[in-house]
Write a protein that holds these residues in place. Structure first.
Motif, PDB file in Angstrom:
ATOM      1  N   LEU A 149     105.968  82.932 106.486  1.00 20.80           N
ATOM      2  CA  LEU A 149     107.229  83.321 107.509  1.00 20.80           C
ATOM      3  C   LEU A 149     106.646  84.296 108.657  1.00 20.80           C
ATOM      4  N   LEU A 150     106.225  85.414 108.190  1.00 27.83           N
ATOM      5  CA  LEU A 150     105.825  86.851 109.435  1.00 27.83           C
ATOM      6  C   LEU A 150     104.748  86.088 110.397  1.00 27.83           C
ATOM      7  N   ALA A 151     103.949  85.665 109.745  1.00 25.58           N
ATOM      8  CA  ALA A 151     102.906  84.536 110.525  1.00 25.58           C
ATOM      9  C   ALA A 151     103.670  84.023 111.664  1.00 25.58           C
ATOM     10  N   GLN A 152     104.294  83.392 110.910  1.00 21.66           N
ATOM     11  CA  GLN A 152     105.240  81.828 112.210  1.00 21.66           C
ATOM     12  C   GLN A 152     105.835  83.222 113.061  1.00 21.66           C
ATOM     13  N   GLN A 153     106.130  84.027 112.828  1.00 20.19           N
ATOM     14  CA  GLN A 153     107.411  84.224 113.960  1.00 20.19           C
ATOM     15  C   GLN A 153     106.678  86.104 114.354  1.00 20.19           C
ATOM     16  N   SER A 154     105.406  86.472 114.516  1.00 20.13           N
ATOM     17  CA  SER A 154     104.789  87.394 115.295  1.00 20.13           C
ATOM     18  C   SER A 154     103.152  87.399 115.359  1.00 20.13           C
ATOM     19  N   PRO A 155     103.058  87.155 116.861  1.00 21.30           N
ATOM     20  CA  PRO A 155     102.218  86.967 117.273  1.00 21.30           C
ATOM     21  C   PRO A 155     100.676  87.515 116.565  1.00 21.30           C
ATOM     22  N   ARG A 156     101.183  88.295 116.362  1.00 22.32           N
ATOM     23  CA  ARG A 156     100.491  89.855 115.579  1.00 22.32           C
ATOM     24  C   ARG A 156      99.862  88.976 113.996  1.00 22.32           C
ATOM     25  N   LEU A 157     100.028  88.572 113.598  1.00 20.18           N
ATOM     26  CA  LEU A 157      99.529  87.976 112.280  1.00 20.18           C
ATOM     27  C   LEU A 157      99.055  86.505 112.073  1.00 20.18           C
ATOM     28  N   THR A 158      98.599  85.975 111.898  1.00 20.36           N
ATOM     29  CA  THR A 158      97.632  85.188 111.073  1.00 20.36           C
ATOM     30  C   THR A 158      97.663  84.500 110.279  1.00 20.36           C
ATOM     31  N   VAL A 159      97.423  83.493 108.847  1.00 20.57           N
ATOM     32  CA  VAL A 159      97.478  83.483 107.222  1.00 20.57           C
ATOM     33  C   VAL A 159      96.527  82.264 107.471  1.00 20.57           C
ATOM     34  N   GLU A 160      95.865  82.425 106.451  1.00 19.04           N
ATOM     35  CA  GLU A 160      95.117  81.220 106.214  1.00 19.04           C
ATOM     36  C   GLU A 160      94.476  81.066 104.910  1.00 19.04           C
ATOM     37  N   THR A 161      94.952  79.665 103.651  1.00 23.45           N
ATOM     38  CA  THR A 161      94.775  79.655 102.726  1.00 23.45           C
ATOM     39  C   THR A 161      92.913  79.833 102.562  1.00 23.45           C
TER      40      THR A 161
ATOM     41  N   ILE B  85     102.445  93.360 102.650  1.00 19.75           N
ATOM     42  CA  ILE B  85     104.231  93.546 103.262  1.00 19.75           C
ATOM     43  C   ILE B  85     104.415  95.396 103.814  1.00 19.75           C
ATOM     44  N   ALA B  86     103.477  95.825 102.829  1.00 26.19           N
ATOM     45  CA  ALA B  86     104.462  97.382 103.337  1.00 26.19           C
ATOM     46  C   ALA B  86     103.589  97.604 105.286  1.00 26.19           C
ATOM     47  N   LEU B  87     102.381  97.346 105.464  1.00 21.46           N
ATOM     48  CA  LEU B  87     101.531  97.127 106.720  1.00 21.46           C
ATOM     49  C   LEU B  87     102.000  96.139 107.736  1.00 21.46           C
ATOM     50  N   CYS B  88     102.973  95.193 107.086  1.00 21.77           N
ATOM     51  CA  CYS B  88     103.619  94.310 108.309  1.00 21.77           C
ATOM     52  C   CYS B  88     105.035  95.353 108.385  1.00 21.77           C
ATOM     53  N   CYS B  89     105.349  95.671 107.525  1.00 21.35           N
ATOM     54  CA  CYS B  89     107.130  96.657 107.612  1.00 21.35           C
ATOM     55  C   CYS B  89     106.739  97.192 109.011  1.00 21.35           C
ATOM     56  N   VAL B  90     105.237  97.727 108.781  1.00 16.37           N
ATOM     57  CA  VAL B  90     105.082  98.936 109.787  1.00 16.37           C
ATOM     58  C   VAL B  90     104.967  98.438 111.206  1.00 16.37           C
ATOM     59  N   PHE B  91     104.073  96.945 111.225  1.00 17.76           N
ATOM     60  CA  PHE B  91     104.116  97.323 112.030  1.00 17.76           C
ATOM     61  C   PHE B  91     105.112  96.404 112.612  1.00 17.76           C
ATOM     62  N   LEU B  92     105.576  95.031 112.598  1.00 20.53           N
ATOM     63  CA  LEU B  92     106.177  94.230 112.915  1.00 20.53           C
ATOM     64  C   LEU B  92     107.487  93.890 112.382  1.00 20.53           C
ATOM     65  N   ILE B  93     107.937  95.014 111.735  1.00 17.44           N
ATOM     66  CA  ILE B  93     109.786  94.710 111.038  1.00 17.44           C
ATOM     67  C   ILE B  93     110.290  95.410 112.213  1.00 17.44           C
ATOM     68  N   GLY B  94     111.893  95.013 112.172  1.00 20.08           N
ATOM     69  CA  GLY B  94     112.866  96.045 112.652  1.00 20.08           C
ATOM     70  C   GLY B  94     113.531  95.776 111.740  1.00 20.08           C
ATOM     71  N   ARG B  95     114.849  96.578 112.157  1.00 20.74           N
ATOM     72  CA  ARG B  95     115.351  97.145 110.833  1.00 20.74           C
ATOM     73  C   ARG B  95     117.120  97.473 111.655  1.00 20.74           C
ATOM     74  N   ASP B  96     117.973  97.202 110.750  1.00 19.69           N
ATOM     75  CA  ASP B  96     119.288  97.959 110.590  1.00 19.69           C
ATOM     76  C   ASP B  96     120.015  98.917 110.065  1.00 19.69           C
ATOM     77  N   ALA B  97     120.986 100.213 110.581  1.00 21.67           N
ATOM     78  CA  ALA B  97     120.735 100.422 109.383  1.00 21.67           C
ATOM     79  C   ALA B  97     121.277 100.461 108.423  1.00 21.67           C
ATOM     80  N   GLN B  98     121.993  99.878 108.244  1.00 19.09           N
ATOM     81  CA  GLN B  98     122.005  99.264 106.462  1.00 19.09           C
ATOM     82  C   GLN B  98     121.349  99.514 105.556  1.00 19.09           C
TER      83      GLN B  98
END
Length: 140
Positions: free
Chosen positions: A67-79, A9-22
């Motif tokens: 959800l991150l894997a669905q929203q981003s072309p940078r992440l895939t997930v497999e069970t 999650i921390a890694l994905c935050c660094v690479f994928l997530i934009g944040r608002d000021a809140q």
């Protein structure tokens, strides 16, 4: 399993997530000069509380990472299996969209370099300096 998912999650935050000021705590993960995708759902928005404010159930972490894997072309997930409790054991590939399109060629070239065999017919893998870094993080 939880440390691995929190680390991811921390890694994905660094690479994928934009944040608002809140939501300032996630800003600590941001890197100056990097453009973040504001269309990616933040952990706070999905979980309903700040990241680290309270424990997160395994199913919620799995749901967020899927959800991150669905929203981003940078992440895939497999069970790749199930724990003794029946929880999914997940495998993630985090890389550029271009590298996702050629993961098998990257894997083959990487294995070839490790075993001393000739690299695959992948022009990007001809020189070790030009090959993508391959990192496996595994926690138990």
């Amino acid at each position: 399993m939880r440390p691995a998912i929190f680390a991811l999650i921390a890694l994905c935050c660094v690479f994928l997530i934009g944040r608002d000021a809140q939501a300032a705590p996630i800003d600590a993960f941001k890197i100056d000069g990097v453009a973040y995708n504001d269309a990616i759902t933040t952990p706070d928005a999905f979980l309903g509380h700040g990241l680290g404010d309270q424990p997160v159930r395994h199913d919620m972490m799995v749901g967020y990472l899927r959800l991150l894997a669905q929203q981003s072309p940078r992440l895939t997930v497999e069970t790749i299996g199930r724990s003794h409790e029946g929880r999914p054991i997940l495998f993630f590939a985090v890389t550029s969209p271009d590298n996702h399109a050629r993961l098998e060629a990257i894997r083959t070239a990487h294995v070839g370099r490790l075993t001393g065999e000739a690299p695959a017919a992948d022009p990007d893998a001809a020189a070790d300096d030009d090959a993508p870094a391959v990192v496996w993080l595994n926690y138990g």
